[in-house]
Design a protein around this motif. Structure first.
Motif, mmCIF file in Angstrom:
data_model
loop_
_atom_site.group_PDB
_atom_site.id
_atom_site.type_symbol
_atom_site.label_atom_id
_atom_site.label_comp_id
_atom_site.label_asym_id
_atom_site.label_seq_id
_atom_site.Cartn_x
_atom_site.Cartn_y
_atom_site.Cartn_z
ATOM 1 N N GLU A 119 -3.277 40.346 46.656
ATOM 2 C CA GLU A 119 -3.646 41.490 45.813
ATOM 3 C C GLU A 119 -2.622 41.649 44.694
ATOM 4 N N THR A 120 -2.489 40.627 43.878
ATOM 5 C CA THR A 120 -1.510 40.623 42.802
ATOM 6 C C THR A 120 -2.067 41.374 41.599
ATOM 7 N N VAL A 121 -1.326 42.390 41.182
ATOM 8 C CA VAL A 121 -1.725 43.177 40.023
ATOM 9 C C VAL A 121 -0.532 43.286 39.072
ATOM 10 N N PRO A 122 -0.791 43.507 37.799
ATOM 11 C CA PRO A 122 -2.108 43.650 37.212
ATOM 12 C C PRO A 122 -2.826 42.311 37.107
ATOM 13 N N THR A 123 -4.083 42.350 37.449
ATOM 14 C CA THR A 123 -4.981 41.235 37.173
ATOM 15 C C THR A 123 -5.868 41.716 36.042
ATOM 16 N N VAL A 124 -5.797 41.040 34.924
ATOM 17 C CA VAL A 124 -6.510 41.462 33.722
ATOM 18 C C VAL A 124 -7.607 40.450 33.414
ATOM 19 N N VAL A 125 -8.825 40.950 33.295
ATOM 20 C CA VAL A 125 -9.951 40.094 32.943
ATOM 21 C C VAL A 125 -10.211 40.277 31.452
ATOM 22 N N ILE A 126 -10.003 39.205 30.692
ATOM 23 C CA ILE A 126 -10.202 39.245 29.242
ATOM 24 C C ILE A 126 -11.384 38.341 28.937
ATOM 25 N N ASP A 127 -12.456 38.960 28.440
ATOM 26 C CA ASP A 127 -13.684 38.230 28.112
ATOM 27 C C ASP A 127 -14.148 37.357 29.279
ATOM 28 N N GLY A 128 -14.091 37.910 30.487
ATOM 29 C CA GLY A 128 -14.589 37.227 31.668
ATOM 30 C C GLY A 128 -13.614 36.280 32.345
ATOM 31 N N ILE A 129 -12.423 36.100 31.782
ATOM 32 C CA ILE A 129 -11.440 35.178 32.357
ATOM 33 C C ILE A 129 -10.304 35.989 32.986
ATOM 34 N N PRO A 130 -10.135 35.883 34.333
ATOM 35 C CA PRO A 130 -9.056 36.638 34.988
ATOM 36 C C PRO A 130 -7.695 36.014 34.730
ATOM 37 N N ARG A 131 -6.716 36.886 34.462
ATOM 38 C CA ARG A 131 -5.334 36.451 34.245
ATOM 39 C C ARG A 131 -4.443 37.345 35.105
ATOM 40 N N THR A 132 -3.522 36.743 35.821
ATOM 41 C CA THR A 132 -2.618 37.500 36.673
ATOM 42 C C THR A 132 -1.340 37.808 35.914
ATOM 43 N N ASN A 133 -1.033 39.099 35.820
ATOM 44 C CA ASN A 133 0.168 39.586 35.137
ATOM 45 C C ASN A 133 0.372 38.905 33.780
ATOM 46 N N PRO A 134 -0.616 39.031 32.885
ATOM 47 C CA PRO A 134 -0.512 38.349 31.585
ATOM 48 C C PRO A 134 0.517 39.024 30.680
ATOM 49 N N ASP A 135 0.880 38.309 29.646
ATOM 50 C CA ASP A 135 1.775 38.856 28.630
ATOM 51 C C ASP A 135 1.084 40.054 27.987
ATOM 52 N N PRO A 136 1.744 41.225 27.929
ATOM 53 C CA PRO A 136 1.135 42.396 27.311
ATOM 54 C C PRO A 136 0.696 42.155 25.860
ATOM 55 N N ALA A 137 1.386 41.254 25.159
ATOM 56 C CA ALA A 137 1.006 40.951 23.778
ATOM 57 C C ALA A 137 -0.387 40.332 23.715
ATOM 58 N N LEU A 138 -0.722 39.491 24.690
ATOM 59 C CA LEU A 138 -2.047 38.880 24.747
ATOM 60 C C LEU A 138 -3.120 39.950 24.956
ATOM 61 N N VAL A 139 -2.856 40.872 25.860
ATOM 62 C CA VAL A 139 -3.805 41.943 26.146
ATOM 63 C C VAL A 139 -3.954 42.839 24.917
ATOM 64 N N ALA A 140 -2.838 43.191 24.305
ATOM 65 C CA ALA A 140 -2.879 44.059 23.111
ATOM 66 C C ALA A 140 -3.637 43.384 21.971
ATOM 67 N N GLU A 141 -3.433 42.078 21.806
ATOM 68 C CA GLU A 141 -4.141 41.341 20.743
ATOM 69 C C GLU A 141 -5.658 41.438 20.934
ATOM 70 N N ARG A 142 -6.104 41.249 22.165
ATOM 71 C CA ARG A 142 -7.550 41.327 22.429
ATOM 72 C C ARG A 142 -8.071 42.739 22.232
ATOM 73 N N LEU A 143 -7.297 43.737 22.620
ATOM 74 C CA LEU A 143 -7.734 45.134 22.444
ATOM 75 C C LEU A 143 -7.800 45.497 20.954
ATOM 76 N N ARG A 144 -6.915 44.945 20.154
ATOM 77 C CA ARG A 144 -6.962 45.227 18.699
ATOM 78 C C ARG A 144 -8.216 44.634 18.066
ATOM 79 N N GLU A 145 -8.700 43.512 18.604
ATOM 80 C CA GLU A 145 -9.898 42.870 18.077
ATOM 81 C C GLU A 145 -11.154 43.689 18.311
ATOM 82 N N ALA A 146 -11.135 44.491 19.361
ATOM 83 C CA ALA A 146 -12.348 45.256 19.744
ATOM 84 C C ALA A 146 -12.678 46.361 18.774
#
Length: 146
Positions: A119-146
């Motif tokens: 149960e490793t968190v954060p598990t972030v699913v970005i556009d259907g692809i799960p990533r375990t404890n991703p770089d916050p910059a990657l998550v922020a980049e995708r959120l800015r695109e939305a």
């Protein structure tokens, strides 16, 4: 810490240390340790962060065009990595969908499925692809695109 009973045992043990120190006349230690014990109790509380948020079932039923499905964060209360991600995203965090795995057994099962049984968190699913404890910059980049 998922179990309220385990959490209560932790709080009781911390409380006994504080009471023992106070009984021995070490009031400064008792007060200092009491403050630390309260912080630990709050941080690990199984009720902390419960907001009746989104469930895994709701995520699955979202249309692919729903912008909330672009970034889904599976998290749990007391997780330092989850707190760091939340803080690093700043105002962008409101655009992500947050699913508490301690409130949703299906979400916890999904996280275990994509993380080799853990149960490793954060598990972030970005556009259907799960990533375990991703770089916050990657998550922020995708959120800015939305």
């Amino acid at each position: 810490m998922r179990s309220p009973w385990l959490w209560a045992a932790l709080v009781a043990a911390l409380g006994l240390v504080v009471l023992d120190a106070a009984a021995d006349g070490r009031l400064g230690f008792a007060v200092g340790y009491g403050v630390v014990a309260l912080a630990v109790a709050w941080w690990t509380s199984p009720w902390r962060g419960r907001r009746g948020g989104t469930t895994h079932e709701e995520v699955l039923s979202m249309a692919d065009t729903d912008p909330r499905k672009g970034v889904v964060v599976y998290w749990r209360p007391g997780c330092g990595f989850c707190a760091m991600l939340r803080a690093r995203l700043g105002a962008l965090r409101e655009q992500a969908t947050w699913v508490n795995i301690w409130e949703d057994e299906e979400a916890a099962a999904y996280v275990r499925e994509v993380n080799g049984g853990n149960e490793t968190v954060p598990t972030v699913v970005i556009d259907g692809i799960p990533r375990t404890n991703p770089d916050p910059a990657l998550v922020a980049e995708r959120l800015r695109e939305a």
